[in-house]
Design an enzyme around this catalytic site. Structure first.
Site, PDB file in Angstrom:
ATOM      1  N   ASN A 192       4.009  -2.850   8.649  1.00 11.67           N
ATOM      2  CA  ASN A 192       4.070  -1.486   8.162  1.00 11.67           C
ATOM      3  C   ASN A 192       5.486  -0.960   8.411  1.00 11.67           C
ATOM      4  O   ASN A 192       6.346  -1.680   8.914  1.00 11.67           O
ATOM      5  CB  ASN A 192       3.032  -0.620   8.882  1.00 11.67           C
ATOM      6  N   GLY A 241      10.947  -4.685   2.725  1.00 12.04           N
ATOM      7  CA  GLY A 241      12.262  -4.807   2.104  1.00 12.04           C
ATOM      8  C   GLY A 241      12.412  -5.917   1.095  1.00 12.04           C
ATOM      9  O   GLY A 241      13.520  -6.368   0.820  1.00 12.04           O
ATOM     10  N   SER A 290       0.823  -1.200   0.000  1.00 12.64           N
ATOM     11  CA  SER A 290       0.000   0.000   0.000  1.00 12.64           C
ATOM     12  C   SER A 290       0.861   1.256   0.000  1.00 12.64           C
ATOM     13  O   SER A 290       1.842   1.356   0.740  1.00 12.64           O
ATOM     14  CB  SER A 290      -0.913  -0.001   1.227  1.00 12.64           C
ATOM     15  N   CYS A 334      -2.067   3.996  11.855  1.00 14.13           N
ATOM     16  CA  CYS A 334      -2.242   5.393  11.495  1.00 14.13           C
ATOM     17  C   CYS A 334      -2.759   6.131  12.721  1.00 14.13           C
ATOM     18  O   CYS A 334      -3.244   5.509  13.671  1.00 14.13           O
ATOM     19  CB  CYS A 334      -3.181   5.561  10.310  1.00 14.13           C
ATOM     20  N   ASN A 362      -5.579  -0.357   7.783  1.00 18.28           N
ATOM     21  CA  ASN A 362      -4.314   0.213   8.217  1.00 18.28           C
ATOM     22  C   ASN A 362      -4.468   0.772   9.630  1.00 18.28           C
ATOM     23  O   ASN A 362      -4.747   1.955   9.817  1.00 18.28           O
ATOM     24  CB  ASN A 362      -3.877   1.304   7.238  1.00 18.28           C
ATOM     25  N   LYS A 365      -3.387  -4.481   8.972  1.00 13.53           N
ATOM     26  CA  LYS A 365      -1.973  -4.178   8.749  1.00 13.53           C
ATOM     27  C   LYS A 365      -1.386  -3.617  10.031  1.00 13.53           C
ATOM     28  O   LYS A 365      -1.851  -2.591  10.542  1.00 13.53           O
ATOM     29  CB  LYS A 365      -1.810  -3.184   7.609  1.00 13.53           C
TER      30      LYS A 365
END
EC number: 1.3.-.-
Length: 330
Positions: free
Chosen positions: A199, A252, A26, A135, A132, A172
């Site tokens: 995340n 990564g 995302s 946040c 998500n 997430k």
């Protein structure tokens, strides 16, 4: 081998069946139009949208991106057009391209998360929802929902209640916590069908020329190869505690062997993120390399590699083809 992957890489995230396990992370694929200049998005297992919020947001002022050793620090502030424009412009385009679309949502309150899920309830073309929870939570002085099991669970309950029945929901999670397993368990108990791990990590860089923080927002989210060992550890720990819960591994991933590492730790799919900024076609390449890596290890199905690192030494997956004995020389 061609860019088209074989059937060995087919996977499933619970009820969501995918032709392959490679997704976009995302926030790293734009609206999809940007990547579509380089390859057919339908070749991905799925496209994960940038986190959609109720209203349009400009994000934080620049500078909001800076490079670090083996990584990238970003403090974007979740810029985007808001749910209305997303539903009118961006999602229809993805559907026209025959792209399996996972919609990421983000909110400043539990109510906003529920409202977003409700807006998606009767919209065709939504393969799954990614929540998500990493946040800001304005209901708790700007802290993250994903930092506390109870806060994360409250968001998942709201989304589960508002979403269309049967829609897969993935939480997430952020790695900057004391016990990511406890938060994962709380999310699953609250209705999450799967988890996206991880995340970005909170980080900071100081510019030696200006003698000030390199980002306007002071700290930012660290991504890229620098966080891969942390992400693999999180996937491994959560899979050990929740072996039947589907996991999307993120952090990564730049090669097929990176992707394989996540799968061996317990992920059933992986998402490519930071690598897209220097190699927009990284998704298909990672998929091809993963397919080749499985073939080289005589693993006939990706499903047999999921969580393989947890098995005792000497364990052989049922679909591993035995190596043919060498023929005697005459």
């Amino acid at each position: 081998m061609s860019d088209r992957a074989s059937d060995r890489v087919r996977t499933a995230l619970g009820a969501l069946e995918l032709p392959n396990p490679v997704l976009t992370a995302s926030g790293c694929g734009g609206t999809g139009r940007e990547l579509a200049q380089f390859f057919d998005l339908a070749r991905l297992g799925a496209f994960v949208t940038t986190s959609v919020m109720p209203q349009a947001r400009a994000g934080r002022p620049t500078p909001r991106v800076t490079e670090t050793p083996s990584g990238l620090l970003t403090a974007m502030g979740l810029p985007g057009p808001g749910i209305e424009t997303f539903l009118e412009r961006d999602l229809p385009w993805l559907i026209e391209q025959d792209v399996r679309t996972i919609v990421s949502i983000a909110g400043n309150s539990v109510e906003e998360f529920g409202d977003l899920a409700r807006r998606l309830r009767h919209v065709p073309g939504v393969a799954a929802i990614e929540v998500n929870v990493a946040c800001p939570n304005v209901e708790d002085r700007g802290r993250m929902f994903g930092w506390h099991p109870s806060a994360a669970a409250s968001v998942l309950r709201a989304v589960r209640a508002a979403a269309r029945p049967g829609t897969p929901i993935f939480a997430k999670l952020a790695p900057d916590v004391t016990d990511i397993v406890g938060i994962a368990l709380a999310c699953v108990d609250a209705g999450a069908d799967g988890l996206t791990l991880i995340n970005t990590m909170d980080g900071m860089a100081i510019d030696p020329h200006t003698l000030r923080p390199a980002l306007t927002g002071v700290s930012g989210g660290l991504s890229g190869p620098a966080i891969r060992p942390v992400a693999v550890r999180c996937v491994y720990q959560v899979h050990a505690a929740l072996p039947s819960t589907p996991i999307i591994g993120v952090g990564g991933i730049a090669t097929g062997l990176d992707a394989l590492e996540f799968i061996l730790a317990g992920a059933s799919a992986v998402a490519v993120g930071t690598a897209l900024f220097h190699d927009p076609a990284a998704g298909p390449r990672v998929l091809r390399e993963l397919d080749e890596a499985l073939a080289a290890r005589r693993i006939g199905r990706l499903a047999d590699a999921v969580g393989l690192a947890h098995k005792p030494a000497g364990y052989v997956p049922p679909q591993v083809r035995p190596q043919e004995p060498e023929k005697e020389k005459l």
